[in-house]
Design an enzyme around this catalytic site. Structure first.
Site, PDB file in Angstrom:
ATOM      1  N   GLY A   1       0.685  -1.143   0.266  1.00 13.67           N
ATOM      2  CA  GLY A   1       0.258   0.246   0.019  1.00 13.67           C
ATOM      3  C   GLY A   1       1.186   1.064  -0.013  1.00 13.67           C
TER       4      GLY A   1
ATOM      5  N   CYS B   1       5.375  -6.181   1.742  1.00 18.44           N
ATOM      6  CA  CYS B   1       5.756  -5.146   1.346  1.00 18.44           C
ATOM      7  C   CYS B   1       5.369  -4.117   2.424  1.00 18.44           C
ATOM      8  CB  CYS B   1       5.065  -4.057  -0.147  1.00 18.44           C
ATOM      9  SG  CYS B   1       5.535  -2.337   0.025  1.00 18.44           S
ATOM     10  N   TYR B   2       4.696  -3.425   2.083  1.00 17.09           N
ATOM     11  CA  TYR B   2       3.347  -2.069   3.692  1.00 17.09           C
ATOM     12  C   TYR B   2       2.744  -3.323   4.126  1.00 17.09           C
ATOM     13  CZ  TYR B   2      -0.296   0.291   6.008  1.00 17.09           C
ATOM     14  OH  TYR B   2      -0.572   1.113   7.304  1.00 17.09           O
TER      15      TYR B   2
ATOM     16  N   HIS C   1       7.851  -7.726  -4.255  1.00 20.36           N
ATOM     17  CA  HIS C   1       6.758  -7.785  -4.696  1.00 20.36           C
ATOM     18  C   HIS C   1       6.533  -9.248  -5.796  1.00 20.36           C
ATOM     19  CE1 HIS C   1       4.364  -4.521  -3.545  1.00 20.36           C
ATOM     20  NE2 HIS C   1       5.377  -3.507  -3.776  1.00 20.36           N
TER      21      HIS C   1
ATOM     22  N   GLU D   1       4.114 -10.530  -6.378  1.00 20.91           N
ATOM     23  CA  GLU D   1       2.881 -10.708  -7.702  1.00 20.91           C
ATOM     24  C   GLU D   1       3.211 -10.409  -8.637  1.00 20.91           C
ATOM     25  OE1 GLU D   1       2.962  -9.352  -4.553  1.00 20.91           O
ATOM     26  OE2 GLU D   1       2.248  -7.285  -5.090  1.00 20.91           O
TER      27      GLU D   1
ATOM     28  N   ASP E   1     -19.587 -10.760 -20.884  1.00 25.05           N
ATOM     29  CA  ASP E   1     -20.143 -11.539 -19.705  1.00 25.05           C
ATOM     30  C   ASP E   1     -21.532 -11.642 -18.944  1.00 25.05           C
ATOM     31  OD1 ASP E   1     -17.767 -10.769 -18.646  1.00 25.05           O
ATOM     32  OD2 ASP E   1     -18.000  -8.401 -18.262  1.00 25.05           O
ATOM     33  N   SER E   2     -22.203 -10.624 -20.106  1.00 30.75           N
ATOM     34  CA  SER E   2     -23.723 -11.090 -20.130  1.00 30.75           C
ATOM     35  C   SER E   2     -24.000 -12.503 -20.392  1.00 30.75           C
ATOM     36  CB  SER E   2     -24.221 -10.062 -20.677  1.00 30.75           C
ATOM     37  OG  SER E   2     -24.494  -9.800 -22.063  1.00 30.75           O
TER      38      SER E   2
ATOM     39  N   LYS F   1     -12.017 -11.533 -14.453  1.00 26.59           N
ATOM     40  CA  LYS F   1     -12.541 -11.921 -16.413  1.00 26.59           C
ATOM     41  C   LYS F   1     -11.867 -13.121 -17.072  1.00 26.59           C
ATOM     42  CE  LYS F   1     -14.116  -9.504 -19.999  1.00 26.59           C
ATOM     43  NZ  LYS F   1     -15.005  -8.503 -19.722  1.00 26.59           N
TER      44      LYS F   1
END
Ligand code: XMP
Length: 512
Positions: free
Chosen positions: A54, A81-82, A168, A170, A226-227, A368
């Site tokens: 953060g 990190c934070y 990090h 990630e 998505d729909s 997604k």
């Protein structure tokens, strides 16, 4: 499915990436606001906690501080990190304040592999982005890794299974970052590989059946990813109790209405109602050239048409929507966290309240890429699952200025050529978006011996990760040449094709 690893969000731009990395390891991760009570996490069945990075400093007046009882839950904690500074600060170590950020590559030297670095090399390239740093360990901790600038770049309290890392894992710049997560998830938290889209589909189907009972569900199908996936999933669960409504607003791409009808009604046997409202939309848009005004008219008319169609369908209890996980995460607005700026409007004009409909959002747990995987597993074709984003107002924002049926027809023809050529050579799947715009300028050309005074078509092809920024795609000249000559030869009313070579920022992806 109930094994959850909680990511407490302290406003890092990487929070969602952490959650996605964990899910790539087939473990269910959920993002929680940093202030979530420890009791809530316990009740949810959390088996491990990750404290995100953060932008704040633990010394800041309004520093985000979690419920300290999370350290008494008896589950492993990994502070990033934070997160490591918080652990130092809250568990009795010492953090030193820094006036500048250390940003970029560093080299981690692993002192003791333990469970976090098991099976990894003794030196790793890692990505740093932090200001403050830990200068004295809290009781019970020892250092397990150092970097050039930090004696305590990785720490461990073996007895309590608490870990802290300054870098990090990630982001892709960190070597073997995913293996650090795997070690934490499987080696420390005892997670199982239980988050798969197969098991998601089974659970979602059971859930939908339980929620809906014998009720009726209405879904506004746009044809977007998505729909479409929501429709296929709900249909798999409750079949004919689902009715989909597809509104033809007159601003669709060539063949879109036919494609949707063919796929959903004929192939999937979904009860699909196609509402042709193109005349109404075009009538309302007549004489309007200001982009925001056009958007407002299109949005308002859509809600009106959709609402009217619901009345004619008869009684329903549920309105289904393809809301995704990033739309429902409560964002933490600290510093310039971009996630906090993205707001999605997913309630069709407040319809559910007005019509007393309950919301059914079967994808609200998914990112997604997971939605795409679910779609593919449900048998949706690649053309739908990997389709490029298309704006809600459709070609209405791609015919610049005032819209007319003639201009729309010209744009549709040109766009269909671009689509076909991009797909034939495979470039369609590699870019974020590729489309044509109708530029309301006439320019002179020649056809045979005749002077041809006709319109200009613009080609817009961009690469992007999230539409926040974008770069124009360097398509091969031969491909551009083919697209351009086909458009000028085959589309009547076009004398010239131009290529948009602007990036975002400063330009936007769409022209309006
Ligand atoms: P811009 O033009 O802002 O577009 O760079 C970013 C992304 O959003 C899409 N877009 C829209 N989508 N309604 C939508 O549903 C809209 O009014 C709209 N305007 C832009 C655009 O296609 C791109 O992917």
């Amino acid at each position: 499915m109930n094994q959850i690893v909680a990511v407490l969000d302290f406003g890092s731009q990487y929070t969602q990436i952490i959650a996605r990395r964990i899910r790539e390891c087939q473990v269910h991760s959920k993002i929680y606001h940093f202030s979530t009570p420890a009791e809530t996490l316990r009740a949810e069945g959390v088996i491990g906690i990750i404290l995100s990075g953060g932008p704040s400093s633990v010394f800041a007046k309004d520093a985000p501080i979690p419920d300290k009882a999370i350290f008494d839950l008896g589950v492993p904690v990994l502070g990033i990190c934070y997160g490591i500074q918080l652990m130092g600060h809250l568990l009795g170590g010492k953090v030193s304040k820094s006036s500048h950020r250390e940003y970029g590559h560093g080299t981690l030297r692993v002192k003791s592999a333990g469970r976090l670095f098991a099976g990894l090399p003794r030196t790793l390239k890692v990505w740093n982005s932090h200001g403050d740093r830990l200068i004295a360990l809290p009781p019970g901790f020892k250092a397990i890794g150092t970097t050039e600038n930090s004696e305590y770049a990785a720490i461990e309290d073996r007895a309590r299974s608490f870990f802290g890392i300054q870098f990090h894992p990630e982001v892709f710049h960190t070597e073997r970052g995913i293996d650090i997560y795997k070690n934490f998830l499987f080696g420390v938290c005892g997670a199982k590989h239980s988050w798969t889209m197969r098991s998601f589909i089974d659970h979602a189907i059971a859930d939908i059946r339980k929620t809906v009972g014998k009720g009726r569900v209405i879904l506004g199908l746009s044809g977007g990813v998505d729909s479409s996936v929501a429709a296929a999933l709900i249909h798999r669960a409750i079949g004919k109790q689902l009715t989909c409504v597809f509104v033809d607003n007159g601003l669709l791409r060539k063949g879109e209405r036919e494609y949707v009808t063919e796929l959903y009604a004929k192939h999937f046997h979904i009860d699909l109602r196609v509402v042709d409202a193109s005349r109404l939309f075009l009538k309302r848009l007549k004489g309007v050239s200001e982009p925001e005004q056009k958007r407002k008219i299109i949005g308002r008319t859509f809600v009106e048409v959709f609402e009217k169609s619901l009345k004619s369908i008869g009684h329903a209890e549920f309105l289904a929507q393809g809301t995704l996980y990033p739309d429902v995460i409560e964002s933490v607005a600290i510093g310039n966290n971009p996630a906090a700026l993205i707001k999605t409007h997913h309630n069709v004009g407040g319809l559910p309240e007005r019509m007393k409909l309950k919301l059914l959002e079967p994808l609200r747990e998914l990112f997604k890429d997971e939605v795409r995987e679910v779609g593919a597993k449900l048998g949706l074709p690649k053309e739908v699952v990997w389709r490029q984003p298309f704006p809600g107002p459709g070609l209405g924002v791609r015919v610049l200025g005032e819209i007319s049926r003639d201009k729309l027809d010209i744009l549709r023809e040109a766009d269909a050529i671009l689509y076909q050529e991009m797909k034939d050579c495979g470039w369609y799947w590699k870019v974020w978006q590729s489309f044509c715009v109708f530029i309301p300028v006439k320019s002179v050309g020649v056809v045979g011996d005749e002077r041809n005074y006709a319109w200009v078509i613009g080609i817009r092809v961009v690469e992007s990760r999230d539409a926040m920024t974008a770069d124009w795609t360097r398509l091969p000249y031969d491909l551009l040449q083919k697209i351009s000559s086909r458009i000028t030869n085959e589309v009547r009313g076009v004398s010239r094709v131009v290529l948009d070579i602007s990036s975002k920022p400063p330009a936007t992806i769409e022209w309006e």
